[in-house]
Design a protein around this motif. Structure first.
Motif, PDB file in Angstrom:
ATOM      1  N   ILE A  41       0.857  -1.183   0.000  1.00 36.45           N
ATOM      2  CA  ILE A  41       0.000   0.000   0.000  1.00 36.45           C
ATOM      3  C   ILE A  41       0.898   1.240   0.000  1.00 36.45           C
ATOM      4  CG2 ILE A  41      -1.735   1.315   1.289  1.00 36.45           C
ATOM      5  CD1 ILE A  41      -2.877  -1.222   0.162  1.00 36.45           C
ATOM      6  N   LEU A  42       0.612   2.175  -0.873  1.00 30.00           N
ATOM      7  CA  LEU A  42       1.377   3.410  -0.981  1.00 30.00           C
ATOM      8  C   LEU A  42       0.721   4.512  -0.156  1.00 30.00           C
ATOM      9  CD1 LEU A  42       1.913   3.368  -4.850  1.00 30.00           C
ATOM     10  CD2 LEU A  42       3.525   2.616  -3.088  1.00 30.00           C
ATOM     11  N   GLU A  43       1.503   5.522   0.194  1.00 31.99           N
ATOM     12  CA  GLU A  43       0.953   6.675   0.926  1.00 31.99           C
ATOM     13  C   GLU A  43      -0.193   7.319   0.147  1.00 31.99           C
ATOM     14  OE1 GLU A  43       1.473   7.586   3.948  1.00 31.99           O
ATOM     15  OE2 GLU A  43       3.392   6.683   4.453  1.00 31.99           O
ATOM     16  N   GLU A  44      -0.071   7.345  -1.175  1.00 36.47           N
ATOM     17  CA  GLU A  44      -1.118   7.928  -2.006  1.00 36.47           C
ATOM     18  C   GLU A  44      -2.433   7.158  -1.869  1.00 36.47           C
ATOM     19  OE1 GLU A  44       1.973   7.235  -2.931  1.00 36.47           O
ATOM     20  OE2 GLU A  44       2.790   8.881  -4.115  1.00 36.47           O
ATOM     21  N   GLN A  45      -2.349   5.834  -1.720  1.00 38.43           N
ATOM     22  CA  GLN A  45      -3.549   5.027  -1.563  1.00 38.43           C
ATOM     23  C   GLN A  45      -4.214   5.285  -0.211  1.00 38.43           C
ATOM     24  OE1 GLN A  45      -1.368   1.370  -2.682  1.00 38.43           O
ATOM     25  NE2 GLN A  45      -3.196   0.903  -3.902  1.00 38.43           N
ATOM     26  N   VAL A  46      -3.418   5.465   0.821  1.00 35.85           N
ATOM     27  CA  VAL A  46      -3.970   5.775   2.140  1.00 35.85           C
ATOM     28  C   VAL A  46      -4.711   7.116   2.074  1.00 35.85           C
ATOM     29  CG1 VAL A  46      -3.428   6.234   4.564  1.00 35.85           C
ATOM     30  CG2 VAL A  46      -2.170   4.466   3.328  1.00 35.85           C
ATOM     31  N   ALA A  47      -4.087   8.092   1.442  1.00 31.30           N
ATOM     32  CA  ALA A  47      -4.713   9.413   1.324  1.00 31.30           C
ATOM     33  C   ALA A  47      -5.961   9.356   0.450  1.00 31.30           C
ATOM     34  CB  ALA A  47      -3.705  10.423   0.767  1.00 31.30           C
ATOM     35  N   ALA A  48      -5.928   8.559  -0.619  1.00 26.61           N
ATOM     36  CA  ALA A  48      -7.114   8.406  -1.475  1.00 26.61           C
ATOM     37  C   ALA A  48      -8.253   7.734  -0.701  1.00 26.61           C
ATOM     38  CB  ALA A  48      -6.778   7.597  -2.727  1.00 26.61           C
ATOM     39  N   ALA A  49      -7.916   6.781   0.141  1.00 28.55           N
ATOM     40  CA  ALA A  49      -8.924   6.143   0.992  1.00 28.55           C
ATOM     41  C   ALA A  49      -9.553   7.173   1.929  1.00 28.55           C
ATOM     42  CB  ALA A  49      -8.305   5.005   1.794  1.00 28.55           C
ATOM     43  N   ALA A  50      -8.723   8.051   2.474  1.00 24.92           N
ATOM     44  CA  ALA A  50      -9.236   9.110   3.350  1.00 24.92           C
ATOM     45  C   ALA A  50     -10.164  10.045   2.581  1.00 24.92           C
ATOM     46  CB  ALA A  50      -8.082   9.886   3.976  1.00 24.92           C
ATOM     47  N   CYS A  51      -9.863  10.302   1.321  1.00 22.99           N
ATOM     48  CA  CYS A  51     -10.747  11.140   0.491  1.00 22.99           C
ATOM     49  C   CYS A  51     -12.110  10.480   0.320  1.00 22.99           C
ATOM     50  CB  CYS A  51     -10.125  11.378  -0.883  1.00 22.99           C
ATOM     51  SG  CYS A  51      -8.882  12.656  -0.923  1.00 22.99           S
ATOM     52  N   ALA A  52     -12.107   9.183   0.056  1.00 25.82           N
ATOM     53  CA  ALA A  52     -13.379   8.465  -0.106  1.00 25.82           C
ATOM     54  C   ALA A  52     -14.176   8.498   1.191  1.00 25.82           C
ATOM     55  CB  ALA A  52     -13.123   7.020  -0.532  1.00 25.82           C
ATOM     56  N   ILE A  53     -13.501   8.329   2.304  1.00 23.54           N
ATOM     57  CA  ILE A  53     -14.154   8.360   3.614  1.00 23.54           C
ATOM     58  C   ILE A  53     -14.733   9.745   3.876  1.00 23.54           C
ATOM     59  CG2 ILE A  53     -13.676   8.308   6.099  1.00 23.54           C
ATOM     60  CD1 ILE A  53     -11.654   6.025   5.439  1.00 23.54           C
ATOM     61  N   ALA A  54     -13.940  10.777   3.600  1.00 14.21           N
ATOM     62  CA  ALA A  54     -14.400  12.154   3.836  1.00 14.21           C
ATOM     63  C   ALA A  54     -15.586  12.486   2.938  1.00 14.21           C
ATOM     64  CB  ALA A  54     -13.260  13.141   3.608  1.00 14.21           C
ATOM     65  N   ARG A  55     -15.536  12.053   1.688  1.00 12.23           N
ATOM     66  CA  ARG A  55     -16.626  12.315   0.752  1.00 12.23           C
ATOM     67  C   ARG A  55     -17.928  11.685   1.244  1.00 12.23           C
ATOM     68  NH1 ARG A  55     -14.953  10.324  -4.600  1.00 12.23           N
ATOM     69  NH2 ARG A  55     -13.797  12.249  -4.738  1.00 12.23           N
ATOM     70  N   ALA A  56     -17.810  10.558   1.940  1.00  9.50           N
ATOM     71  CA  ALA A  56     -18.995   9.877   2.464  1.00  9.50           C
ATOM     72  C   ALA A  56     -19.459  10.468   3.791  1.00  9.50           C
ATOM     73  CB  ALA A  56     -18.697   8.392   2.643  1.00  9.50           C
ATOM     74  N   GLY A  57     -18.735  11.456   4.298  1.00  8.23           N
ATOM     75  CA  GLY A  57     -19.115  12.082   5.561  1.00  8.23           C
ATOM     76  C   GLY A  57     -18.767  11.246   6.773  1.00  8.23           C
ATOM     77  N   ALA A  58     -17.739  10.420   6.640  1.00  4.04           N
ATOM     78  CA  ALA A  58     -17.401   9.487   7.715  1.00  4.04           C
ATOM     79  C   ALA A  58     -16.033   9.750   8.339  1.00  4.04           C
ATOM     80  CB  ALA A  58     -17.460   8.066   7.175  1.00  4.04           C
ATOM     81  N   TRP A  59     -15.492  10.953   8.197  1.00  2.00           N
ATOM     82  CA  TRP A  59     -14.153  11.268   8.701  1.00  2.00           C
ATOM     83  C   TRP A  59     -14.023  10.946  10.188  1.00  2.00           C
ATOM     84  CZ3 TRP A  59      -9.621  12.840   6.435  1.00  2.00           C
ATOM     85  CH2 TRP A  59      -8.628  13.341   7.289  1.00  2.00           C
ATOM     86  N   LYS A  60     -14.915  11.483  10.992  1.00  2.78           N
ATOM     87  CA  LYS A  60     -14.820  11.277  12.439  1.00  2.78           C
ATOM     88  C   LYS A  60     -15.223   9.868  12.841  1.00  2.78           C
ATOM     89  CE  LYS A  60     -15.111  16.056  13.847  1.00  2.78           C
ATOM     90  NZ  LYS A  60     -15.794  17.057  14.642  1.00  2.78           N
ATOM     91  N   ALA A  61     -16.257   9.327  12.221  1.00  2.83           N
ATOM     92  CA  ALA A  61     -16.736   7.985  12.581  1.00  2.83           C
ATOM     93  C   ALA A  61     -15.664   6.922  12.362  1.00  2.83           C
ATOM     94  CB  ALA A  61     -17.984   7.637  11.782  1.00  2.83           C
ATOM     95  N   THR A  62     -14.853   7.085  11.327  1.00  4.08           N
ATOM     96  CA  THR A  62     -13.834   6.086  11.004  1.00  4.08           C
ATOM     97  C   THR A  62     -12.455   6.436  11.555  1.00  4.08           C
ATOM     98  OG1 THR A  62     -13.401   7.148   8.891  1.00  4.08           O
ATOM     99  CG2 THR A  62     -14.999   5.335   8.897  1.00  4.08           C
ATOM    100  N   ARG A  63     -12.390   7.487  12.349  1.00  3.94           N
ATOM    101  CA  ARG A  63     -11.122   7.914  12.958  1.00  3.94           C
ATOM    102  C   ARG A  63     -10.049   8.187  11.889  1.00  3.94           C
ATOM    103  NH1 ARG A  63      -9.018   3.668  15.566  1.00  3.94           N
ATOM    104  NH2 ARG A  63      -7.570   4.955  16.742  1.00  3.94           N
ATOM    105  N   SER A  64     -10.427   8.896  10.843  1.00  2.73           N
ATOM    106  CA  SER A  64      -9.490   9.186   9.761  1.00  2.73           C
ATOM    107  C   SER A  64      -8.361  10.098  10.212  1.00  2.73           C
ATOM    108  CB  SER A  64     -10.230   9.794   8.573  1.00  2.73           C
ATOM    109  OG  SER A  64     -11.098   8.834   8.030  1.00  2.73           O
ATOM    110  N   GLY A  65      -8.595  10.901  11.226  1.00  2.00           N
ATOM    111  CA  GLY A  65      -7.522  11.721  11.775  1.00  2.00           C
ATOM    112  C   GLY A  65      -6.359  10.877  12.266  1.00  2.00           C
ATOM    113  N   TYR A  66      -6.662   9.669  12.714  1.00  2.00           N
ATOM    114  CA  TYR A  66      -5.616   8.755  13.182  1.00  2.00           C
ATOM    115  C   TYR A  66      -4.715   8.326  12.033  1.00  2.00           C
ATOM    116  CZ  TYR A  66      -3.335   4.684  15.198  1.00  2.00           C
ATOM    117  OH  TYR A  66      -2.391   3.788  15.626  1.00  2.00           O
ATOM    118  N   ILE A  67      -5.315   7.983  10.874  1.00  2.00           N
ATOM    119  CA  ILE A  67      -4.460   7.560   9.761  1.00  2.00           C
ATOM    120  C   ILE A  67      -3.677   8.745   9.191  1.00  2.00           C
ATOM    121  CG2 ILE A  67      -5.631   5.421   9.177  1.00  2.00           C
ATOM    122  CD1 ILE A  67      -7.033   6.809   6.904  1.00  2.00           C
ATOM    123  N   LEU A  68      -4.227   9.955   9.316  1.00  2.00           N
ATOM    124  CA  LEU A  68      -3.461  11.142   8.936  1.00  2.00           C
ATOM    125  C   LEU A  68      -2.261  11.299   9.860  1.00  2.00           C
ATOM    126  CD1 LEU A  68      -2.845  13.815   7.509  1.00  2.00           C
ATOM    127  CD2 LEU A  68      -4.574  14.891   8.980  1.00  2.00           C
TER     128      LEU A  68
END
Length: 133
Positions: A41-68
């Motif tokens: 998995i590349l850093e770009e893929q992790v960030a792209a996953a975070a974009c998909a999560i954010a677009r779905a309105g799930a940033w906080k629910a999925t703890r995306s700040g942690y992967i950032l």
């Protein structure tokens, strides 16, 4: 892995906009992200996953700040004899996109007020995209 599936979902915004997909992502609780980058998995893929999560309105629910925060730690920690490698420019741009879509203020993107990384979110991400200009 889940990260690569989410990264692929980012490239299909129409699929991510289906109500079932968005609500499924937003309903996730207690997501446990890996502390290290998963092999293959590349850093770009992790960030792209975070974009998909954010677009779905799930940033906080999925703890995306942690992967950032984990991505920032990987970018800022140099192994012995190396210089700091920073985030790849595409990953930095995708993280900025994800944070923007999440609606979370940049200075609170990792979700931890007491985090030593909190003040450096802007510095790390903007320095990573400086080569794109």
């Amino acid at each position: 892995t889940a990260l690569s599936c989410l990264a692929a979902l980012w490239q299909l915004p129409r699929a991510a906009s289906f109500p079932g997909v968005s609500s499924a992502l937003a309903s996730q609780r207690n997501v446990r992200w890996p502390n290290t980058l998963v092999p293959g998995i590349l850093e770009e893929q992790v960030a792209a996953a975070a974009c998909a999560i954010a677009r779905a309105g799930a940033w906080k629910a999925t703890r995306s700040g942690y992967i950032l925060a984990q991505a920032m730690r990987r970018a800022e920690v140099a192994t012995e004899g190396e210089t700091k490698r920073g985030l790849p420019p595409a990953a930095g741009a995708l993280w900025l996109c994800a944070i923007g879509q999440s609606g979370v203020p940049l200075d609170q993107a990792t979700g931890r007020q007491d985090s030593a990384l909190e003040g450096s979110v802007e510095a790390v991400l903007f320095s990573s995209i400086s080569t794109l200009a």
